[in-house]
Design a protein around this motif. Structure first.
Motif, PDB file in Angstrom:
ATOM      1  N   VAL A 142       6.450  -1.113  -1.545  1.00 44.02           N
ATOM      2  CA  VAL A 142       6.602  -2.002  -2.707  1.00 44.02           C
ATOM      3  C   VAL A 142       5.398  -1.907  -3.641  1.00 44.02           C
ATOM      4  CG1 VAL A 142       8.123  -3.634  -1.496  1.00 44.02           C
ATOM      5  CG2 VAL A 142       5.645  -3.979  -1.450  1.00 44.02           C
ATOM      6  N   GLN A 143       4.621  -0.836  -3.512  1.00 49.38           N
ATOM      7  CA  GLN A 143       3.439  -0.687  -4.365  1.00 49.38           C
ATOM      8  C   GLN A 143       3.833  -0.693  -5.842  1.00 49.38           C
ATOM      9  OE1 GLN A 143       0.957   3.133  -5.038  1.00 49.38           O
ATOM     10  NE2 GLN A 143      -0.073   2.127  -3.320  1.00 49.38           N
ATOM     11  N   GLY A 144       3.086  -1.464  -6.633  1.00 51.12           N
ATOM     12  CA  GLY A 144       3.359  -1.524  -8.066  1.00 51.12           C
ATOM     13  C   GLY A 144       4.374  -2.561  -8.476  1.00 51.12           C
ATOM     14  N   VAL A 145       4.880  -3.356  -7.513  1.00 55.03           N
ATOM     15  CA  VAL A 145       5.827  -4.427  -7.817  1.00 55.03           C
ATOM     16  C   VAL A 145       5.113  -5.758  -7.597  1.00 55.03           C
ATOM     17  CG1 VAL A 145       8.037  -5.504  -7.257  1.00 55.03           C
ATOM     18  CG2 VAL A 145       7.780  -3.016  -7.121  1.00 55.03           C
ATOM     19  N   GLY A 146       5.148  -6.633  -8.580  1.00 57.13           N
ATOM     20  CA  GLY A 146       4.474  -7.923  -8.492  1.00 57.13           C
ATOM     21  C   GLY A 146       5.361  -8.995  -7.892  1.00 57.13           C
ATOM     22  N   THR A 147       4.750  -9.990  -7.293  1.00 54.57           N
ATOM     23  CA  THR A 147       5.492 -11.086  -6.666  1.00 54.57           C
ATOM     24  C   THR A 147       6.425 -11.783  -7.637  1.00 54.57           C
ATOM     25  OG1 THR A 147       3.715 -11.453  -5.069  1.00 54.57           O
ATOM     26  CG2 THR A 147       5.240 -13.270  -5.427  1.00 54.57           C
ATOM     27  N   THR A 148       5.990 -11.976  -8.878  1.00 53.04           N
ATOM     28  CA  THR A 148       6.810 -12.693  -9.864  1.00 53.04           C
ATOM     29  C   THR A 148       7.428 -11.745 -10.902  1.00 53.04           C
ATOM     30  OG1 THR A 148       4.837 -13.142 -11.215  1.00 53.04           O
ATOM     31  CG2 THR A 148       5.483 -14.812  -9.596  1.00 53.04           C
ATOM     32  N   GLU A 149       7.557 -10.474 -10.558  1.00 52.58           N
ATOM     33  CA  GLU A 149       8.117  -9.490 -11.497  1.00 52.58           C
ATOM     34  C   GLU A 149       9.645  -9.469 -11.400  1.00 52.58           C
ATOM     35  OE1 GLU A 149       7.428  -4.818 -12.818  1.00 52.58           O
ATOM     36  OE2 GLU A 149       6.508  -5.568 -10.985  1.00 52.58           O
ATOM     37  N   LYS A 204       0.813  -1.215   0.000  1.00 51.15           N
ATOM     38  CA  LYS A 204       0.000   0.000   0.000  1.00 51.15           C
ATOM     39  C   LYS A 204       0.847   1.265   0.000  1.00 51.15           C
ATOM     40  CE  LYS A 204      -3.857  -2.218   2.422  1.00 51.15           C
ATOM     41  NZ  LYS A 204      -4.719  -2.192   3.626  1.00 51.15           N
ATOM     42  N   LEU A 205       2.140   1.122   0.260  1.00 54.28           N
ATOM     43  CA  LEU A 205       3.023   2.283   0.310  1.00 54.28           C
ATOM     44  C   LEU A 205       3.663   2.514  -1.058  1.00 54.28           C
ATOM     45  CD1 LEU A 205       4.938   1.948   3.718  1.00 54.28           C
ATOM     46  CD2 LEU A 205       3.009   3.446   3.153  1.00 54.28           C
ATOM     47  N   PRO A 206       3.489   3.701  -1.645  1.00 51.91           N
ATOM     48  CA  PRO A 206       4.079   3.983  -2.956  1.00 51.91           C
ATOM     49  C   PRO A 206       5.594   4.114  -2.864  1.00 51.91           C
ATOM     50  CG  PRO A 206       3.052   5.954  -2.061  1.00 51.91           C
ATOM     51  CD  PRO A 206       2.692   4.833  -1.131  1.00 51.91           C
ATOM     52  N   ILE A 207       6.254   3.761  -3.927  1.00 55.04           N
ATOM     53  CA  ILE A 207       7.707   3.886  -4.032  1.00 55.04           C
ATOM     54  C   ILE A 207       8.032   5.264  -4.604  1.00 55.04           C
ATOM     55  CG2 ILE A 207       9.799   2.955  -5.101  1.00 55.04           C
ATOM     56  CD1 ILE A 207       8.295   0.264  -5.323  1.00 55.04           C
ATOM     57  N   PRO A 244       5.948   5.914 -10.860  1.00 54.21           N
ATOM     58  CA  PRO A 244       4.556   6.261 -11.154  1.00 54.21           C
ATOM     59  C   PRO A 244       3.604   5.169 -10.690  1.00 54.21           C
ATOM     60  CG  PRO A 244       5.968   6.617 -13.071  1.00 54.21           C
ATOM     61  CD  PRO A 244       6.788   5.873 -12.067  1.00 54.21           C
ATOM     62  N   ALA A 245       2.461   5.569 -10.202  1.00 57.40           N
ATOM     63  CA  ALA A 245       1.467   4.601  -9.728  1.00 57.40           C
ATOM     64  C   ALA A 245       0.948   3.806 -10.917  1.00 57.40           C
ATOM     65  CB  ALA A 245       0.311   5.322  -9.039  1.00 57.40           C
ATOM     66  N   GLN A 246       1.230   2.505 -10.914  1.00 59.18           N
ATOM     67  CA  GLN A 246       0.782   1.637 -11.992  1.00 59.18           C
ATOM     68  C   GLN A 246       0.879   0.198 -11.533  1.00 59.18           C
ATOM     69  OE1 GLN A 246       3.534   2.222 -15.222  1.00 59.18           O
ATOM     70  NE2 GLN A 246       5.296   1.592 -14.046  1.00 59.18           N
ATOM     71  N   PRO A 247       0.075  -0.693 -12.098  1.00 60.97           N
ATOM     72  CA  PRO A 247       0.180  -2.104 -11.735  1.00 60.97           C
ATOM     73  C   PRO A 247       1.473  -2.684 -12.272  1.00 60.97           C
ATOM     74  CG  PRO A 247      -1.316  -1.824 -13.578  1.00 60.97           C
ATOM     75  CD  PRO A 247      -0.978  -0.437 -13.087  1.00 60.97           C
ATOM     76  N   SER A 248       1.904  -3.801 -11.673  1.00 59.57           N
ATOM     77  CA  SER A 248       3.113  -4.449 -12.153  1.00 59.57           C
ATOM     78  C   SER A 248       2.894  -4.948 -13.577  1.00 59.57           C
ATOM     79  CB  SER A 248       3.489  -5.616 -11.235  1.00 59.57           C
ATOM     80  OG  SER A 248       2.507  -6.621 -11.277  1.00 59.57           O
ATOM     81  N   ARG A 249       3.993  -5.087 -14.317  1.00 58.45           N
ATOM     82  CA  ARG A 249       3.902  -5.481 -15.711  1.00 58.45           C
ATOM     83  C   ARG A 249       4.635  -6.801 -15.973  1.00 58.45           C
ATOM     84  NH1 ARG A 249       0.048  -2.699 -16.030  1.00 58.45           N
ATOM     85  NH2 ARG A 249      -0.086  -0.617 -16.949  1.00 58.45           N
ATOM     86  N   ALA A 250       4.621  -7.710 -15.023  1.00 58.74           N
ATOM     87  CA  ALA A 250       5.260  -9.002 -15.241  1.00 58.74           C
ATOM     88  C   ALA A 250       4.534  -9.752 -16.350  1.00 58.74           C
ATOM     89  CB  ALA A 250       5.233  -9.826 -13.951  1.00 58.74           C
TER      90      ALA A 250
END
Length: 365
Positions: free
Chosen positions: A324-331, A273-276, A280-286
């Motif tokens: 870690v907002q915007g970083v995916g587990t498998t990214e 929930k905490l932005p980096i 930029p605020a965006q979903p992960s792109r894995a």
């Protein structure tokens, strides 16, 4: 003078998000603080193990920035596709594919020919692995990578939890989930001395449906006297992704007789929930060959974040929340820029946390 401290550290699980730990450990080290007991789940187990093996924050930074010959992050190789040779004849004979072929009355022996042809195709081995072994990816590259990193620190390829402790004298624990016995296991030199360290971590990071499950081998001995041979193991985050209670409860017998008052507690929480800062605020792109992999990753992110809430709330002052907002587990294939921002976010979060503990006063104070 700056006041120094010793910490018992718990590292949360979170896959690719775990690179934020590198920044946090760098800030901790720069302030002169030290660690004692190290406990981790999944990505947290990896960081705890490398730290226990003697990797400095600067060395960990080199590890997370390591590249493959094609320029991709080496961590991207952890998503290694299984091959036909990875499956035993027994697995093939007992597979659902063979059952399906026989159900439509494929002639005897022709079913094995068809299965073998399918397993030589580019995609089917992953589907077969998912159905028969519990995960799309083999995890063999991870085992090879971690073995390499431990050997680089003077450790053996088959180091067990017991021999690792004898050599390093660091109290290391990793958490995994026994799906056969429906039990959380905390693997260390007291509870599972004969388990190979590399496979303890491999069990801990085995995200269900992403990586193949791990089967406990007879040579690995028992767990607190309980036989485990043949049991199936997956990511520790299924039962405790942030096992803070292992240091928050001073009488936890599984952690031995170490004086709980000899160190402060420090939980490193990967906070989605905490932005980096700077990202930029965006979903992960894995990206994955199968869309279901992304769906499973998102589902697990949601589920795991709900675990351990009782201890998170009760011990909020002992927790450093890493953005870690915007970083995916498998990214694992994130850009260099995004990785640098993730690591720097962990660094700044740790400095802020130490300030709240009044442990970061200027040297002239």
């Amino acid at each position: 003078m700056r006041r120094l401290a010793i910490f018992d550290v718990v590292f949360e699980g979170g896959g690719a998000k775990g690179s934020a730990f590198v920044g946090a450990l760098k800030a901790l080290s720069e302030r002169g603080h030290r660690t004692r007991r190290l406990i981790g789940t999944s990505a947290g187990a990896i960081t705890a193990t490398l730290t226990a093996a003697g990797y400095s924050p600067d060395e960990l930074s080199k590890v997370v920035n390591e590249k493959l010959p094609d320029g991709k992050p080496r961590f991207a190789a952890f998503m290694d596709k299984p091959r036909a040779a990875d499956f035993t004849e027994e697995q093939k004979d007992a597979s659902d594919t063979i059952r399906a072929l026989r159900a439509v009355h494929v002639p005897m022996l022709a079913d094995r020919v068809i299965l073998n042809l399918l397993l030589e195709s580019p995609i089917y081995p992953q589907l077969f692995s998912f159905v028969e072994c519990g995960g799309f990816f083999a995890g063999a590259n991870f085992v090879e990578w971690l073995t390499e990193k431990l050997v680089a620190k003077g450790l053996g390829e088959n180091e067990t939890m017991a021999t690792f402790f004898e050599k390093k004298q660091v109290d290391l624990s990793v958490v995994t989930s026994d799906t056969t016995a429906m039990q959380m296991l905390v693997l260390n030199h007291r509870t599972a001395p004969d388990v190979p360290l590399v496979w303890a971590v491999r069990m801990s990071m085995s995200i269900p449906f992403i990586w193949r499950e791990v089967i406990w081998q007879e040579s690995w001995g028992s767990y607190l006297g309980q036989p485990k041979t043949g049991n199936t193991f997956v990511d520790g985050g299924m039962l405790s992704n942030f096992p803070l209670r292992l240091i928050a409860e001073p009488d936890a017998p599984i952690m031995g007789d170490t004086d709980p008052a000899g160190a402060l507690n420090l939980g490193l929480l990967l906070d989605g929930k905490l932005p980096i800062t700077g990202l930029p605020a965006q979903p992960s792109r894995a990206q994955h060959d199968f869309r279901v992999v992304g769906r499973i990753s998102a589902l697990l992110d949601t589920m795991m974040d709900a675990n351990d809430n009782e201890y998170i709330l009760a011990h909020a002052s002992e927790i450093c929340r890493l953005p870690v907002q915007g970083v995916g587990t498998t990214e694992f294939n994130m850009s260099d820029q995004k990785l640098a921002l993730l690591v720097n976010g962990g660094y700044q979060a740790m400095l802020d946390h130490l300030n709240t503990l009044h442990l970061a006063a200027p040297a002239s104070a």
